[in-house]
Design a protein around this motif. Structure first.
Motif, short mmCIF file in Angstrom:
data_model
loop_
_atom_site.label_atom_id
_atom_site.label_comp_id
_atom_site.label_asym_id
_atom_site.label_seq_id
_atom_site.Cartn_x
_atom_site.Cartn_y
_atom_site.Cartn_z
N GLU A 155 3.03 -29.55 -4.90
CA GLU A 155 3.06 -28.11 -5.14
C GLU A 155 4.22 -27.43 -4.42
O GLU A 155 4.80 -26.47 -4.92
CB GLU A 155 1.73 -27.47 -4.71
CG GLU A 155 0.58 -27.82 -5.61
CD GLU A 155 -0.76 -27.36 -5.05
OE1 GLU A 155 -0.77 -26.53 -4.10
OE2 GLU A 155 -1.80 -27.83 -5.55
N ARG A 156 4.56 -27.91 -3.23
CA ARG A 156 5.65 -27.32 -2.45
C ARG A 156 6.99 -27.51 -3.16
O ARG A 156 7.87 -26.68 -3.08
CB ARG A 156 5.69 -27.99 -1.07
CG ARG A 156 6.80 -27.47 -0.19
CD ARG A 156 6.99 -28.33 1.04
NE ARG A 156 7.51 -29.62 0.64
CZ ARG A 156 7.22 -30.76 1.24
NH1 ARG A 156 6.41 -30.78 2.26
NH2 ARG A 156 7.73 -31.89 0.82
N GLY A 157 7.14 -28.60 -3.85
CA GLY A 157 8.40 -28.87 -4.54
C GLY A 157 9.36 -29.65 -3.66
O GLY A 157 9.06 -30.01 -2.52
N LEU A 158 10.55 -29.88 -4.22
CA LEU A 158 11.55 -30.68 -3.52
C LEU A 158 12.12 -29.93 -2.32
O LEU A 158 12.39 -28.73 -2.39
CB LEU A 158 12.69 -31.04 -4.47
CG LEU A 158 12.31 -31.93 -5.66
CD1 LEU A 158 13.52 -32.10 -6.57
CD2 LEU A 158 11.81 -33.26 -5.18
N ILE A 159 12.30 -30.63 -1.26
CA ILE A 159 12.95 -30.09 -0.06
C ILE A 159 13.99 -31.12 0.35
O ILE A 159 13.66 -32.29 0.50
CB ILE A 159 11.96 -29.86 1.09
CG1 ILE A 159 10.96 -28.77 0.71
CG2 ILE A 159 12.70 -29.49 2.36
CD1 ILE A 159 9.92 -28.54 1.78
N TYR A 160 15.20 -30.68 0.51
CA TYR A 160 16.23 -31.58 1.00
C TYR A 160 17.28 -30.77 1.72
O TYR A 160 17.38 -29.56 1.57
CB TYR A 160 16.84 -32.39 -0.14
CG TYR A 160 17.60 -31.56 -1.14
CD1 TYR A 160 18.96 -31.37 -1.00
CD2 TYR A 160 16.96 -30.95 -2.21
CE1 TYR A 160 19.67 -30.58 -1.91
CE2 TYR A 160 17.64 -30.18 -3.12
CZ TYR A 160 19.01 -30.01 -2.97
OH TYR A 160 19.69 -29.24 -3.85
N ARG A 161 18.06 -31.45 2.50
CA ARG A 161 19.15 -30.81 3.22
C ARG A 161 20.43 -31.52 2.81
O ARG A 161 20.54 -32.74 2.97
CB ARG A 161 18.95 -30.95 4.73
CG ARG A 161 20.05 -30.30 5.53
CD ARG A 161 19.80 -30.40 6.99
NE ARG A 161 18.55 -29.70 7.30
CZ ARG A 161 17.87 -29.84 8.42
NH1 ARG A 161 18.30 -30.66 9.34
NH2 ARG A 161 16.76 -29.17 8.62
N ALA A 162 21.37 -30.76 2.31
CA ALA A 162 22.65 -31.33 1.93
C ALA A 162 23.42 -31.71 3.20
O ALA A 162 23.53 -30.92 4.13
CB ALA A 162 23.46 -30.36 1.09
N VAL A 163 23.92 -32.92 3.23
CA VAL A 163 24.70 -33.38 4.37
C VAL A 163 26.12 -33.60 3.90
O VAL A 163 26.36 -34.28 2.91
CB VAL A 163 24.10 -34.69 4.93
CG1 VAL A 163 24.93 -35.21 6.07
CG2 VAL A 163 22.66 -34.49 5.32
#
Length: 164
Positions: A155-163
């Motif tokens: 439900e939260r969806g995708l989470i990522y950090r661009a490096v």
């Protein structure tokens, strides 16, 4: 910055690896003092061996000292002080050390107890669990996933950090 530590000249921002060896080997006098302290803190009782009676005590204590390498100077200083203490007076001297300098006593006792607990024979005698993988079976994993354990994550969806 690259992920290859051999190529990068910058300091990596991660957890450092424990040292493989202390800054220098213990001297024979320091090892003898460590044995006396170990036997004082962990005296033999019933079927349990004393603190230094574990096989490879010298190698294990050196390995433990490598892990505590930032305290090595503190350890060698206290061993120099304890070296002149007769074995019959060591318990009282250690009690005074704990009362006067709790941090030093903590480091010294952690070194001794860690060496004892992580020796193969004591782990075996205590039935101490060792790290191991315990993956679920196919049906256990399916049951766990169908329980809704991942619903909040989905439900939260995708989470990522661009490096970069």
């Amino acid at each position: 910055m690259t992920n290859n530590p051999k190529v990068s000249s910058e300091k990596r921002l991660s957890v450092s690896r424990p040292s493989a060896a202390p800054p220098r080997p213990f001297t024979e006098i320091e090892l003898q003092t460590l044995r006396t302290v170990a036997n004082t803190l962990i005296p033999p009782q019933d079927n349990f061996r004393s603190g230094s009676a574990v096989s490879n005590f010298d190698q294990l204590i050196t390995k433990a000292a490598a892990i505590l390498d930032k305290y090595f100077e503190l350890l060698t200083n206290v061993l120099e002080e304890l070296r002149v203490t007769p074995e019959t007076e060591m318990w009282d001297r250690l009690k005074r050390l704990e009362a006067e300098d709790g941090e030093t006593f903590y480091v010294l006792s952690t070194l001794i107890v860690g060496t004892y607990i992580y020796s193969d024979e004591i782990k075996s005698e205590l039935n101490y669990p060792t790290p191991h993988r315990n993956p679920p079976g196919l049906f256990d994993a399916a049951d766990e996933l169908s329980s809704g354990i991942l619903d909040p994550v989905i439900e939260r969806g995708l989470i990522y950090r661009a490096v970069e």
